[in-house]
Motif scaffolding. Structure first.
Motif, PDB file in Angstrom:
ATOM      1  N   ILE A  66     -19.535  14.911 -23.283  1.00 24.67           N
ATOM      2  CA  ILE A  66     -19.115  15.504 -24.548  1.00 24.67           C
ATOM      3  C   ILE A  66     -17.677  15.992 -24.394  1.00 24.67           C
ATOM      4  N   GLY A  67     -16.861  15.710 -25.406  1.00 24.85           N
ATOM      5  CA  GLY A  67     -15.482  16.165 -25.340  1.00 24.85           C
ATOM      6  C   GLY A  67     -14.727  15.543 -24.182  1.00 24.85           C
ATOM      7  N   SER A  68     -14.841  14.243 -24.033  1.00 29.77           N
ATOM      8  CA  SER A  68     -14.270  13.562 -22.880  1.00 29.77           C
ATOM      9  C   SER A  68     -12.754  13.469 -22.937  1.00 29.77           C
ATOM     10  N   GLY A  69     -12.156  13.617 -24.122  1.00 33.05           N
ATOM     11  CA  GLY A  69     -10.710  13.504 -24.249  1.00 33.05           C
ATOM     12  C   GLY A  69     -10.249  12.116 -24.638  1.00 33.05           C
ATOM     13  N   LEU A  70     -11.188  11.192 -24.838  1.00 31.29           N
ATOM     14  CA  LEU A  70     -10.805   9.824 -25.209  1.00 31.29           C
ATOM     15  C   LEU A  70     -10.009   9.788 -26.510  1.00 31.29           C
ATOM     16  N   GLU A  71     -10.284  10.747 -27.397  1.00 29.29           N
ATOM     17  CA  GLU A  71      -9.588  10.746 -28.690  1.00 29.29           C
ATOM     18  C   GLU A  71      -8.094  10.998 -28.524  1.00 29.29           C
ATOM     19  N   ASP A  72      -7.687  11.494 -27.366  1.00 26.59           N
ATOM     20  CA  ASP A  72      -6.266  11.757 -27.120  1.00 26.59           C
ATOM     21  C   ASP A  72      -5.522  10.520 -26.617  1.00 26.59           C
ATOM     22  N   LEU A  73      -6.269   9.477 -26.263  1.00 19.26           N
ATOM     23  CA  LEU A  73      -5.635   8.269 -25.739  1.00 19.26           C
ATOM     24  C   LEU A  73      -5.150   7.377 -26.876  1.00 19.26           C
ATOM     25  N   THR A  74      -4.027   6.727 -26.650  1.00 19.71           N
ATOM     26  CA  THR A  74      -3.585   5.700 -27.598  1.00 19.71           C
ATOM     27  C   THR A  74      -4.469   4.474 -27.426  1.00 19.71           C
ATOM     28  N   SER A  75      -4.411   3.579 -28.392  1.00 18.20           N
ATOM     29  CA  SER A  75      -5.228   2.367 -28.293  1.00 18.20           C
ATOM     30  C   SER A  75      -4.858   1.555 -27.065  1.00 18.20           C
ATOM     31  N   ARG A  76      -3.570   1.529 -26.722  1.00 20.38           N
ATOM     32  CA  ARG A  76      -3.123   0.766 -25.557  1.00 20.38           C
ATOM     33  C   ARG A  76      -3.614   1.424 -24.260  1.00 20.38           C
ATOM     34  N   GLU A  77      -3.604   2.746 -24.250  1.00 21.77           N
ATOM     35  CA  GLU A  77      -4.093   3.451 -23.069  1.00 21.77           C
ATOM     36  C   GLU A  77      -5.591   3.215 -22.879  1.00 21.77           C
ATOM     37  N   ARG A  78      -6.334   3.195 -23.982  1.00 21.36           N
ATOM     38  CA  ARG A  78      -7.770   2.931 -23.898  1.00 21.36           C
ATOM     39  C   ARG A  78      -8.028   1.525 -23.361  1.00 21.36           C
ATOM     40  N   GLU A  79      -7.227   0.569 -23.823  1.00 22.73           N
ATOM     41  CA  GLU A  79      -7.379  -0.801 -23.325  1.00 22.73           C
ATOM     42  C   GLU A  79      -7.103  -0.869 -21.836  1.00 22.73           C
ATOM     43  N   ALA A  80      -6.052  -0.192 -21.396  1.00 26.54           N
ATOM     44  CA  ALA A  80      -5.685  -0.212 -19.984  1.00 26.54           C
ATOM     45  C   ALA A  80      -6.763   0.435 -19.126  1.00 26.54           C
ATOM     46  N   VAL A  81      -7.309   1.564 -19.598  1.00 29.58           N
ATOM     47  CA  VAL A  81      -8.370   2.246 -18.853  1.00 29.58           C
ATOM     48  C   VAL A  81      -9.609   1.363 -18.761  1.00 29.58           C
ATOM     49  N   ALA A  82      -9.970   0.709 -19.855  1.00 33.36           N
ATOM     50  CA  ALA A  82     -11.138  -0.173 -19.846  1.00 33.36           C
ATOM     51  C   ALA A  82     -10.967  -1.302 -18.831  1.00 33.36           C
ATOM     52  N   LEU A  83      -9.777  -1.860 -18.770  1.00 32.16           N
ATOM     53  CA  LEU A  83      -9.528  -2.941 -17.809  1.00 32.16           C
ATOM     54  C   LEU A  83      -9.553  -2.417 -16.377  1.00 32.16           C
ATOM     55  N   ALA A  84      -9.020  -1.206 -16.168  1.00 29.80           N
ATOM     56  CA  ALA A  84      -9.082  -0.602 -14.838  1.00 29.80           C
ATOM     57  C   ALA A  84     -10.531  -0.401 -14.414  1.00 29.80           C
ATOM     58  N   ALA A  85     -11.378  -0.049 -15.362  1.00 28.92           N
ATOM     59  CA  ALA A  85     -12.794   0.164 -15.068  1.00 28.92           C
ATOM     60  C   ALA A  85     -13.507  -1.127 -14.716  1.00 28.92           C
ATOM     61  N   HIS A  86     -12.921  -2.253 -15.110  1.00 26.05           N
ATOM     62  CA  HIS A  86     -13.456  -3.559 -14.722  1.00 26.05           C
ATOM     63  C   HIS A  86     -12.935  -4.002 -13.358  1.00 26.05           C
ATOM     64  N   GLY A  87     -12.088  -3.165 -12.727  1.00 25.13           N
ATOM     65  CA  GLY A  87     -11.592  -3.483 -11.396  1.00 25.13           C
ATOM     66  C   GLY A  87     -10.250  -4.180 -11.363  1.00 25.13           C
ATOM     67  N   LEU A  88      -9.546  -4.257 -12.492  1.00 30.69           N
ATOM     68  CA  LEU A  88      -8.252  -4.932 -12.525  1.00 30.69           C
ATOM     69  C   LEU A  88      -7.155  -4.028 -11.975  1.00 30.69           C
ATOM     70  N   SER A  89      -6.221  -4.624 -11.270  1.00 34.17           N
ATOM     71  CA  SER A  89      -5.045  -3.909 -10.781  1.00 34.17           C
ATOM     72  C   SER A  89      -4.042  -3.750 -11.912  1.00 34.17           C
ATOM     73  N   ASN A  90      -2.980  -2.981 -11.675  1.00 30.09           N
ATOM     74  CA  ASN A  90      -1.943  -2.818 -12.702  1.00 30.09           C
ATOM     75  C   ASN A  90      -1.311  -4.152 -13.068  1.00 30.09           C
ATOM     76  N   ASP A  91      -1.065  -4.998 -12.084  1.00 28.21           N
ATOM     77  CA  ASP A  91      -0.482  -6.313 -12.365  1.00 28.21           C
ATOM     78  C   ASP A  91      -1.409  -7.149 -13.239  1.00 28.21           C
ATOM     79  N   GLU A  92      -2.707  -7.090 -12.943  1.00 31.35           N
ATOM     80  CA  GLU A  92      -3.676  -7.862 -13.731  1.00 31.35           C
ATOM     81  C   GLU A  92      -3.814  -7.291 -15.138  1.00 31.35           C
ATOM     82  N   ILE A  93      -3.763  -5.960 -15.253  1.00 29.59           N
ATOM     83  CA  ILE A  93      -3.787  -5.336 -16.581  1.00 29.59           C
ATOM     84  C   ILE A  93      -2.570  -5.776 -17.380  1.00 29.59           C
ATOM     85  N   ALA A  94      -1.421  -5.806 -16.719  1.00 28.26           N
ATOM     86  CA  ALA A  94      -0.188  -6.242 -17.386  1.00 28.26           C
ATOM     87  C   ALA A  94      -0.320  -7.666 -17.905  1.00 28.26           C
ATOM     88  N   ASP A  95      -0.869  -8.552 -17.091  1.00 25.11           N
ATOM     89  CA  ASP A  95      -1.064  -9.940 -17.520  1.00 25.11           C
ATOM     90  C   ASP A  95      -1.995 -10.017 -18.722  1.00 25.11           C
TER      91      ASP A  95
END
Length: 220
Positions: A148-177
């Motif tokens: 509850i109250g995780s703070g997700l609402e404070d993330l931009t859409s791009r930040e949410r996308e990046a976090v989701a990809l990180a949670a799938h195990g992608l590195s920063n380079d892979e997220i960038a691609d």
């Protein structure tokens, strides 16, 4: 110089790791401790860059020591790497939740051990994809309640996308691609998300992504 504290109740383990670290010009072992209580006191006294802490020890286990380190703002520069004999077990999952940067199995190859210490010291510790997959498996069998109250609402859409990809195990380079952005921009998105969600590092960010419901095992 990377300053390292060794915390393990097994003298043979400590001496083996110390022998490896002492051979490196850029690493200094500042002290050793035989239990979590002693280790916590030395962390506060010496402020090492990296604390290598065994999970199971007398007096105070590694998880409790890590929890106290992570909760103390004066120790924000101390990066905890947990040591375990067992790989990705229940203890390791709990360690990541309370603030550990990552973990090492004690039979790790010397070159991987040294690399992990240097990565942790930079504060850029990453969860290996294999570890992330095991973390996902844990949620498949035992999905936790949404935070509850995780703070997700404070993330931009791009930040949410990046976090989701990180949670799938992608590195920063892979997220960038994947997002068609530069690696530097991907890193910025991840760093801003960590700041907004109050995650100490990428390991906690991945845990938060699942606990908040941003990512679910089915979407993995």
């Amino acid at each position: 110089m990377i300053r390292v504290l060794l915390v393990d109740d097994q003298p043979l383990i400590r001496s083996g790791f110390r022998a490896l670290l002492d051979l490196e010009d850029d690493i200094e072992v500042v002290a050793e401790a035989t239990d979590g209580q002693e280790g916590l006191a030395l962390v506060k006294e010496l402020l090492p860059d990296v604390a290598l802490i065994d999970i199971q020890m007398p007096l105070m286990d590694g998880i409790e020591a890590t929890r106290r380190i992570a909760a103390d703002p004066t120790l924000a520069g101390v990066h905890v790497v947990m040591l375990t004999n067992y790989g990705m077990d229940e203890y390791v999952f709990d360690a990541l939740r309370v603030g550990a940067t990552g973990f090492l199995v004690k039979d790790v190859l010397p070159e991987d051990f040294l690399h992990a210490v240097r990565v942790a010291a930079r504060g850029d510790a990453l969860l290996a994809p294999a570890i992330t997959r095991k973390l996902i498996d844990r949620y498949v069998t035992q999905p936790p309640p949404a935070r509850i109250g995780s703070g997700l609402e404070d993330l931009t859409s791009r930040e949410r996308e990046a976090v989701a990809l990180a949670a799938h195990g992608l590195s920063n380079d892979e997220i960038a691609d994947r997002l068609v952005i530069s690696p530097a921009t991907a890193k910025t998105h991840i760093n801003r998300a960590m700041a907004k969600l109050h995650a100490r590092d990428r390991a906690q960010l991945v845990v938060l992504a699942y606990e908040s419901g941003l990512v679910t095992p089915r979407s993995s």
